[in-house]
Design an enzyme around this catalytic site. Structure first.
Site, PDB file in Angstrom:
ATOM      1  N   LYS A 206       0.838  -1.206   0.000  1.00 10.84           N
ATOM      2  CA  LYS A 206       0.000   0.000   0.000  1.00 10.84           C
ATOM      3  C   LYS A 206       0.871   1.254   0.000  1.00 10.84           C
ATOM      4  O   LYS A 206       0.699   2.154  -0.784  1.00 10.84           O
ATOM      5  CB  LYS A 206      -0.924  -0.037   1.214  1.00 10.84           C
ATOM      6  CG  LYS A 206      -1.849   1.137   1.341  1.00 10.84           C
ATOM      7  CD  LYS A 206      -2.817   0.932   2.493  1.00 10.84           C
ATOM      8  CE  LYS A 206      -3.511   2.241   2.835  1.00 10.84           C
ATOM      9  NZ  LYS A 206      -4.470   2.104   3.928  1.00 10.84           N
ATOM     10  N   GLU A 212      10.551  -4.909   4.311  1.00  7.62           N
ATOM     11  CA  GLU A 212      10.586  -6.332   3.935  1.00  7.62           C
ATOM     12  C   GLU A 212      10.236  -6.508   2.465  1.00  7.62           C
ATOM     13  O   GLU A 212      10.907  -7.213   1.708  1.00  7.62           O
ATOM     14  CB  GLU A 212       9.571  -7.138   4.767  1.00  7.62           C
ATOM     15  CG  GLU A 212       9.904  -7.257   6.229  1.00  7.62           C
ATOM     16  CD  GLU A 212       9.243  -6.172   7.071  1.00  7.62           C
ATOM     17  OE1 GLU A 212       9.106  -5.024   6.579  1.00  7.62           O
ATOM     18  OE2 GLU A 212       8.888  -6.463   8.217  1.00  7.62           O
ATOM     19  N   GLU A 353      -5.123  -6.823  14.881  1.00  6.40           N
ATOM     20  CA  GLU A 353      -4.609  -5.513  14.495  1.00  6.40           C
ATOM     21  C   GLU A 353      -5.705  -4.456  14.638  1.00  6.40           C
ATOM     22  O   GLU A 353      -5.430  -3.288  14.895  1.00  6.40           O
ATOM     23  CB  GLU A 353      -4.113  -5.555  13.042  1.00  6.40           C
ATOM     24  CG  GLU A 353      -2.693  -5.042  12.887  1.00  6.40           C
ATOM     25  CD  GLU A 353      -2.151  -5.205  11.494  1.00  6.40           C
ATOM     26  OE1 GLU A 353      -1.144  -5.909  11.352  1.00  6.40           O
ATOM     27  OE2 GLU A 353      -2.721  -4.654  10.535  1.00  6.40           O
ATOM     28  N   HIS A 384      -5.861 -33.436  17.964  1.00 10.80           N
ATOM     29  CA  HIS A 384      -4.783 -34.286  18.469  1.00 10.80           C
ATOM     30  C   HIS A 384      -3.659 -33.452  19.077  1.00 10.80           C
ATOM     31  O   HIS A 384      -2.557 -33.949  19.287  1.00 10.80           O
ATOM     32  CB  HIS A 384      -4.244 -35.165  17.336  1.00 10.80           C
ATOM     33  CG  HIS A 384      -5.297 -36.072  16.797  1.00 10.80           C
ATOM     34  ND1 HIS A 384      -5.450 -37.377  17.228  1.00 10.80           N
ATOM     35  CD2 HIS A 384      -6.293 -35.842  15.914  1.00 10.80           C
ATOM     36  CE1 HIS A 384      -6.480 -37.913  16.603  1.00 10.80           C
ATOM     37  NE2 HIS A 384      -7.017 -37.005  15.805  1.00 10.80           N
ATOM     38  N   LYS A 512       8.060  -0.924  12.216  1.00 11.31           N
ATOM     39  CA  LYS A 512       8.696  -0.444  10.987  1.00 11.31           C
ATOM     40  C   LYS A 512       9.805   0.567  11.320  1.00 11.31           C
ATOM     41  O   LYS A 512      10.861   0.569  10.708  1.00 11.31           O
ATOM     42  CB  LYS A 512       7.653   0.177  10.048  1.00 11.31           C
ATOM     43  CG  LYS A 512       6.648  -0.849   9.500  1.00 11.31           C
ATOM     44  CD  LYS A 512       5.714  -0.271   8.438  1.00 11.31           C
ATOM     45  CE  LYS A 512       4.685  -1.294   7.982  1.00 11.31           C
ATOM     46  NZ  LYS A 512       3.847  -0.891   6.868  1.00 11.31           N
TER      47      LYS A 512
HETATM   48  C1  G6Q Z   1      -2.636  -3.824   7.824  1.00 11.25           C
HETATM   49  C2  G6Q Z   1      -1.402  -3.271   8.311  1.00 11.25           C
HETATM   50  C3  G6Q Z   1      -0.154  -3.989   7.884  1.00 11.25           C
HETATM   51  C4  G6Q Z   1       0.255  -3.701   6.436  1.00 11.25           C
HETATM   52  C5  G6Q Z   1       1.675  -4.195   6.226  1.00 11.25           C
HETATM   53  C6  G6Q Z   1       2.163  -3.963   4.820  1.00 11.25           C
HETATM   54  O1  G6Q Z   1      -3.721  -3.342   8.034  1.00 11.25           O
HETATM   55  O2  G6Q Z   1      -1.335  -1.922   8.029  1.00 11.25           O
HETATM   56  O3  G6Q Z   1      -0.272  -5.372   8.055  1.00 11.25           O
HETATM   57  O4  G6Q Z   1      -0.623  -4.296   5.549  1.00 11.25           O
HETATM   58  O5  G6Q Z   1       2.516  -3.565   7.130  1.00 11.25           O
HETATM   59  O6  G6Q Z   1       2.107  -2.611   4.480  1.00 11.25           O
HETATM   60  P1  G6Q Z   1       2.252  -2.153   3.000  1.00 11.25           P
HETATM   61  O7  G6Q Z   1       1.112  -2.724   2.212  1.00 11.25           O
HETATM   62  O8  G6Q Z   1       2.216  -0.655   3.034  1.00 11.25           O
HETATM   63  O9  G6Q Z   1       3.555  -2.682   2.504  1.00 11.25           O
END
Ligand code: G6Q
Length: 548
Positions: A206, A212, A353, A384, A512
């Site tokens: 996003k 990562e 979350e 189990h 982060k």
């Molecule tokens: C979800 C969180 C988190 C996010 C990841 C990846 O609601 O905000 O899990 O999706 O940290 O973020 P990016 O999509 O920005 O890489």
């Protein structure tokens, strides 16, 4: 505003728990033959039987009183109306627009978001069709055989879970892979054996700033160029899904190959957006639309049904009942279907979350428990392993059992055995085994009196353990959509009642930031040594042993 736990509705529930605590569900069933019928809801192809809960009609009425006092009705309308209910990020929360198959206008800041949503869906459709049909060619003219999604958290768990859930609908010639962990093993083990000429990477982020994902994407790029050598190959083998065109361009991906979404889509609510591209590629866009349709049907139910007959609302209220009045601290999600094996992980993020919050949306510390720990596993495997603690441990663990009636892989009597196991568990958790029953069982097995006395305490099951049972016909794209939307709205209702903002994630943001600081110090010995003794010691140990 009165603190939630100081309201009359809260006090009534707290005192009601002392009335309900001694009740045995097996007696409630005996006293009311209609209980199961009265405590079931059928909606969107899902049957929710919530009768195996430690609740009476009075409990439900009191919980509904709490929901009314919290203005759950107003909150659901505000979300669908595009109000900025994510107050700490000043954002609207409109994942419902992404699956608004009625296409009625949904307004945000005076603008209908639907034309943009539809345009993005059309772009996904045309691209996924091209990849599936082989029309989209790699740099050397070959069709794509392997798609690797690089993303983490909300940009990974949704498509991963849904692609696994809908594997039955996939063309086995096109393989989907998911890389999330920054541990290079994840990426390198995934690409081992893949052919760069026929591999497509989807970089899903996003923000497009997540360490990562960008690290993995750069390594994937290097892996590709190692074979294809020409930088121009990147355009045929990398696409991006993001809200951040600037960073995507900076990374070297052409914005023509970028699928957009908007900041009013939370990461963990984003599989309905272009983040769902791997799902569309895996099962085709018609399947993706079916999934959206299933979710839309649940949205309509949630928005319009009376709270007392509203599936997400009832599940939310029962959850609050256990967390806040019975002190349950965890909740298990137990899908009896191998295809749903990632559902517990997915819901763990969605719930923890969203509602793992310690202050209200006004910034005041909460004086009551909020989101529980969500965990679970698929099928009979858990029986189990950890079910022992659910049956005879010292904690109350409410469980959701989710099972399809029909399998995509009917074979002999597997499905009957699976189904029988699921129901047997919910029944045993509810009924338990009394002293008398345990004794009779041992007598029938021929144990002598002394053995019976010794073993009796171990063979007693207190029962009275709460469960919901959710039945669906089969794991289809539509039912999966409804199921996920059900849990999303359940989480939303709980957040509304707990007065928390379910749509921010400052704890994730913290991680982060922190990693960046230590990373610099690992690489450069001259950097400040400003940590506590433990962290500093571990950094020194790492430096020393890396050198060796
Ligand atoms: C979800 C969180 C988190 C996010 C990841 C990846 O609601 O905000 O899990 O999706 O940290 O973020 P990016 O999509 O920005 O890489």
């Amino acid at each position: 505003m009165t603190e939630l736990n100081k309201t009359a509705e809260w006090a009534a529930l707290a005192s009601h728990w002392s009335e309900v605590e001694p009740l045995q569900m097996r007696d409630l069933f005996r006293e009311n033959p209609e209980r199961s019928e009265q405590m079931s809801i059928r909606q969107c192809g899902i049957l929710l039987d919530y009768s195996k809960n430690r609740a009476t009609q009075k409990t439900l009425n009191l919980l509904l009183g709490l929901a009314n006092a919290a203005d759950v009705d107003g909150w659901r309308r505000r979300m669908f109306a595009g109000e900025r209910i994510n107050n700490t990020e000043n954002r609207a929360v409109l994942h419902v627009a992404l699956r608004n198959r009625s296409n009625r206008p949904i307004w945000f800041d005076g603008e209908d978001v639907m034309p943009g949503v539809n345009e993005a869906l059309n772009k996904m459709e045309s691209f996924s069709n091209d990849v599936r049909s082989g029309q989209w060619k790699g740099f050397t003219g070959k069709a794509i055989t392997d798609v690797v999604n690089i993303g983490i958290g909300g940009s990974n768990l949704g498509p991963l879970m849904a692609c696994e859930a809908l594997k039955h609908y996939q063309d086995p010639k096109l393989r989907l892979h998911f890389v999330s962990n920054v541990d290079s093993t994840h990426l390198l083990e995934t690409v081992k054996g893949l052919n760069p000429e026929t591999t497509l990477f989807i970089v899903a982020s996003k923000t497009f700033t997540t360490q990562e994902t960008l690290t993995n994407a750069l390594t994937a790029r290097a892996w590709l160029l190692d074979t294809l050598t020409d930088e121009k190959a990147v355009a045929r083998h990398f696409v991006a899904v993001s809200t951040n065109a600037e960073q995507v361009t900076k990374f070297g991906i052409d914005t023509d190959n970028m699928f957009e979404f908007w900041d009013w889509v939370g990461g963990r609510y984003s599989l309905w957006s272009a983040i769902g591209l791997p799902i569309a590629i895996a099962i085709g866009m018609s399947g993706f639309y079916e999934m959206l349709q299933g979710a839309h049907e649940m949205d309509e139910h949630f928005l319009h049904a009376d709270l007392s007959e509203n599936m997400p609302v009832i599940m939310a209220l029962l959850g609050i009942w256990y967390v806040d009045f019975a002190q349950a601290r965890t909740q298990a999600i137990l899908p009896y279907d191998q295809y749903l094996r990632y559902l517990p992980d997915y819901l763990q993020q969605a719930d923890m979350e969203s509602n793992g919050k310690r202050v209200t949306r006004f910034g005041r510390p909460v004086e009551y428990a909020t989101g529980p720990v969500i965990w679970g596993t698929a099928g009979t495997d858990g029986q189990h392993a950890f079910y022992q603690l659910i049956h005879q441990g010292t904690q109350m663990i409410p469980c959701d059992f989710i099972i399809p009636i029909n399998s995509h892989n009917e074979s002999g009597d597997h499905q009957q055995i699976l189904f029988a196991n699921c129901l047997a568990q919910t029944e045993a958790l509810m009924k338990g085994k009394t002293r008398k029953e345990a004794r009779q069982e041992m007598e029938a097995a021929g144990l002598d009196a002394e053995q019976i006395v010794d073993l009796l305490p171990h063979k007693i099951f207190p029962g009275n353990k709460p469960t919901n049972t959710l039945l669906i016909d089969r794991v289809t794209p539509g039912r999966l959509g409804s199921l996920i939307a059900l849990y999303e709205h359940k989480i939303f209702v709980q957040g509304a009642i707990w007065r928390v903002n379910s749509f921010d994630q400052w704890g994730v943001e913290l991680g982060k930031q922190l990693a960046g600081v230590i990373l610099e110090e690992l690489l450069d010995e001259e950097k400040s040594n400003s940590h506590d003794a433990s962290t500093q010691g571990l950094i020194s140990y790492y430096r020393h042993h890396r050198k060796k």
